[in-house]
Design a protein around this motif. Structure first.
Motif, PDB file in Angstrom:
ATOM      1  N   GLN A 146       0.825  -1.211   0.000  1.00 28.93           N
ATOM      2  CA  GLN A 146       0.000   0.000   0.000  1.00 28.93           C
ATOM      3  C   GLN A 146       0.858   1.259   0.000  1.00 28.93           C
ATOM      4  O   GLN A 146       0.528   2.250  -0.659  1.00 28.93           O
ATOM      5  N   THR A 147       1.985   1.226   0.708  1.00 32.49           N
ATOM      6  CA  THR A 147       2.888   2.380   0.732  1.00 32.49           C
ATOM      7  C   THR A 147       3.525   2.589  -0.632  1.00 32.49           C
ATOM      8  O   THR A 147       3.685   3.733  -1.085  1.00 32.49           O
ATOM      9  N   LEU A 148       3.887   1.492  -1.304  1.00 30.36           N
ATOM     10  CA  LEU A 148       4.487   1.603  -2.625  1.00 30.36           C
ATOM     11  C   LEU A 148       3.542   2.253  -3.634  1.00 30.36           C
ATOM     12  O   LEU A 148       3.990   2.908  -4.581  1.00 30.36           O
ATOM     13  N   LEU A 149       2.246   2.068  -3.465  1.00 29.62           N
ATOM     14  CA  LEU A 149       1.284   2.708  -4.351  1.00 29.62           C
ATOM     15  C   LEU A 149       0.943   4.119  -3.881  1.00 29.62           C
ATOM     16  O   LEU A 149       0.735   5.018  -4.694  1.00 29.62           O
ATOM     17  N   ALA A 150       0.900   4.334  -2.557  1.00 26.06           N
ATOM     18  CA  ALA A 150       0.543   5.652  -2.026  1.00 26.06           C
ATOM     19  C   ALA A 150       1.579   6.712  -2.389  1.00 26.06           C
ATOM     20  O   ALA A 150       1.222   7.871  -2.680  1.00 26.06           O
ATOM     21  N   LEU A 151       2.860   6.354  -2.396  1.00 29.47           N
ATOM     22  CA  LEU A 151       3.914   7.331  -2.697  1.00 29.47           C
ATOM     23  C   LEU A 151       3.801   7.896  -4.117  1.00 29.47           C
ATOM     24  O   LEU A 151       3.810   9.119  -4.304  1.00 29.47           O
ATOM     25  N   PRO A 152       3.685   7.048  -5.168  1.00 33.63           N
ATOM     26  CA  PRO A 152       3.497   7.618  -6.504  1.00 33.63           C
ATOM     27  C   PRO A 152       2.176   8.365  -6.669  1.00 33.63           C
ATOM     28  O   PRO A 152       2.095   9.318  -7.439  1.00 33.63           O
ATOM     29  N   LEU A 153       1.138   7.952  -5.942  1.00 33.98           N
ATOM     30  CA  LEU A 153      -0.125   8.684  -6.011  1.00 33.98           C
ATOM     31  C   LEU A 153       0.059  10.117  -5.516  1.00 33.98           C
ATOM     32  O   LEU A 153      -0.442  11.073  -6.138  1.00 33.98           O
ATOM     33  N   CYS A 154       0.796  10.283  -4.407  1.00 33.33           N
ATOM     34  CA  CYS A 154       1.084  11.633  -3.905  1.00 33.33           C
ATOM     35  C   CYS A 154       1.897  12.419  -4.919  1.00 33.33           C
ATOM     36  O   CYS A 154       1.625  13.596  -5.196  1.00 33.33           O
ATOM     37  N   GLY A 155       2.911  11.764  -5.484  1.00 38.39           N
ATOM     38  CA  GLY A 155       3.736  12.437  -6.477  1.00 38.39           C
ATOM     39  C   GLY A 155       2.955  12.862  -7.708  1.00 38.39           C
ATOM     40  O   GLY A 155       3.139  13.967  -8.231  1.00 38.39           O
ATOM     41  N   LEU A 156       2.064  11.989  -8.165  1.00 36.92           N
ATOM     42  CA  LEU A 156       1.228  12.316  -9.323  1.00 36.92           C
ATOM     43  C   LEU A 156       0.300  13.480  -9.025  1.00 36.92           C
ATOM     44  O   LEU A 156       0.081  14.353  -9.872  1.00 36.92           O
ATOM     45  N   TYR A 157      -0.247  13.499  -7.816  1.00 32.70           N
ATOM     46  CA  TYR A 157      -1.163  14.585  -7.452  1.00 32.70           C
ATOM     47  C   TYR A 157      -0.436  15.927  -7.462  1.00 32.70           C
ATOM     48  O   TYR A 157      -0.917  16.902  -8.053  1.00 32.70           O
ATOM     49  N   PHE A 158       0.725  15.990  -6.816  1.00 34.73           N
ATOM     50  CA  PHE A 158       1.458  17.254  -6.765  1.00 34.73           C
ATOM     51  C   PHE A 158       1.975  17.643  -8.155  1.00 34.73           C
ATOM     52  O   PHE A 158       2.002  18.821  -8.503  1.00 34.73           O
ATOM     53  N   GLY A 159       2.364  16.629  -8.944  1.00 32.95           N
ATOM     54  CA  GLY A 159       2.765  16.921 -10.319  1.00 32.95           C
ATOM     55  C   GLY A 159       1.616  17.510 -11.122  1.00 32.95           C
ATOM     56  O   GLY A 159       1.789  18.478 -11.868  1.00 32.95           O
ATOM     57  N   GLY A 160       0.421  16.943 -10.955  1.00 34.57           N
ATOM     58  CA  GLY A 160      -0.755  17.477 -11.637  1.00 34.57           C
ATOM     59  C   GLY A 160      -1.085  18.889 -11.195  1.00 34.57           C
ATOM     60  O   GLY A 160      -1.476  19.740 -12.008  1.00 34.57           O
ATOM     61  N   ALA A 161      -0.920  19.168  -9.899  1.00 31.33           N
ATOM     62  CA  ALA A 161      -1.191  20.527  -9.390  1.00 31.33           C
ATOM     63  C   ALA A 161      -0.245  21.543  -9.998  1.00 31.33           C
ATOM     64  O   ALA A 161      -0.651  22.664 -10.357  1.00 31.33           O
ATOM     65  N   PHE A 162       1.029  21.189 -10.145  1.00 31.85           N
ATOM     66  CA  PHE A 162       2.000  22.116 -10.745  1.00 31.85           C
ATOM     67  C   PHE A 162       1.753  22.297 -12.237  1.00 31.85           C
ATOM     68  O   PHE A 162       1.999  23.378 -12.792  1.00 31.85           O
ATOM     69  N   VAL A 163       1.264  21.247 -12.904  1.00 35.09           N
ATOM     70  CA  VAL A 163       0.892  21.397 -14.322  1.00 35.09           C
ATOM     71  C   VAL A 163      -0.275  22.367 -14.459  1.00 35.09           C
ATOM     72  O   VAL A 163      -0.297  23.223 -15.352  1.00 35.09           O
ATOM     73  N   VAL A 164      -1.259  22.244 -13.567  1.00 38.58           N
ATOM     74  CA  VAL A 164      -2.395  23.172 -13.577  1.00 38.58           C
ATOM     75  C   VAL A 164      -1.917  24.602 -13.332  1.00 38.58           C
ATOM     76  O   VAL A 164      -2.379  25.548 -13.979  1.00 38.58           O
ATOM     77  N   ARG A 165      -0.969  24.784 -12.417  1.00 37.95           N
ATOM     78  CA  ARG A 165      -0.427  26.121 -12.158  1.00 37.95           C
ATOM     79  C   ARG A 165       0.262  26.687 -13.410  1.00 37.95           C
ATOM     80  O   ARG A 165       0.084  27.864 -13.736  1.00 37.95           O
ATOM     81  N   ALA A 166       1.021  25.844 -14.108  1.00 35.20           N
ATOM     82  CA  ALA A 166       1.685  26.297 -15.333  1.00 35.20           C
ATOM     83  C   ALA A 166       0.668  26.695 -16.399  1.00 35.20           C
ATOM     84  O   ALA A 166       0.850  27.706 -17.100  1.00 35.20           O
ATOM     85  N   LEU A 167      -0.412  25.942 -16.518  1.00 36.75           N
ATOM     86  CA  LEU A 167      -1.463  26.286 -17.481  1.00 36.75           C
ATOM     87  C   LEU A 167      -2.160  27.593 -17.090  1.00 36.75           C
ATOM     88  O   LEU A 167      -2.513  28.402 -17.965  1.00 36.75           O
TER      89      LEU A 167
END
Length: 243
Positions: free
Chosen positions: A212-233
């Protein structure tokens, strides 16, 4: 424009044809995968093949039905590009120019992230989870696994990981529609961390905290990556508005 002059029945006829093409291509993909079912089974057994795990057929026909299941999942994955193309080809004529420009990157990003999720699950998540189970049982019981339950575990884990990697796509869509800002996304980061752990617990078929931790870590990373993409847009949109 001919697309705009189509009647309701013509639209329904086009929809029927595209659904039929997608269904035929999906069936052919599943059939092709069934012809190579044994190779696919060996490929999916690879994560634990070197750890001494043996697979058993516990009931008559279990391997046959497992092969059908593997072929079905694999065929659906192969047919995804064709299905997406038919959906886009049907929808695009009714969209505006800006909507068309937005739809293309979203679909491409969604497909890429889905297959990256499958690859991550196969190369990292699945081997780590299975290694944990094998090492935990070492010295106590011999690892003789049901072939059907093994593939149920692996296929569900891979598909759930691929779907969970769609988080940035959802964020970009919400941001482009103006429903949520990047500031709001980043402002709830504590809830995101807790939500990622909860989502990983629901999506993974195993109950061990390591997987569960192995999946939770990339999920957090994807979320923050998506937020920064939205900020760039948002910054690009603001720059275009003031130009």
């Amino acid at each position: 424009d001919s697309e705009l002059e189509m009647t309701v029945w013509e639209h329904l006829e086009e929809l029927r044809e595209r659904v039929l093409i997608a269904a035929i291509m999906t069936f052919l993909a599943i059939l092709a995968c069934f012809c190579f079912a044994k190779e696919l089974v060996v490929f999916l057994e690879a994560p634990v093949a070197e750890q001494g795990v043996r697979f058993l057929q516990l009931s008559p026909g279990e391997y046959f039905f497992t092969s059908l299941k593997v072929a079905g999942y694999s065929g659906l994955l192969l047919a995804v590009p064709t299905v997406l193309y038919e959906v886009v080809a049907y929808v695009v004529p009714g969209l505006t120019r800006s909507e068309r420009q937005f739809l293309g990157p979203v679909l491409i990003g969604s497909s890429v992230l889905f297959y990256v999720g499958l690859l991550f699950s196969y190369e990292v998540l699945t081997p780590a989870a299975l290694k944990f189970f094998v090492s935990y049982a070492d010295g106590a019981v011999e690892s003789l696994w049901s072939i059907d339950q093994y593939f149920e575990f692996v296929l569900v884990l891979m598909l759930s990981t691929g779907l969970s990697f769609q988080v940035p796509v959802v964020q970009v869509m919400l941001g482009q529609l103006g429903l949520v800002s990047s500031q709001s996304m980043l402002g709830v980061w504590r809830y995101v961390v807790v939500g990622s752990v909860a989502a990983a617990a629901v999506l993974t078929p195993s109950t061990d905290p390591f997987t569960q931790t192995l999946l939770a870590l990339p999920l957090c990373g994807l979320y923050f990556g998506g937020a920064f993409v939205v900020r760039a847009l948002e910054e690009r949109r603001d720059t275009a508005a003031t130009a």
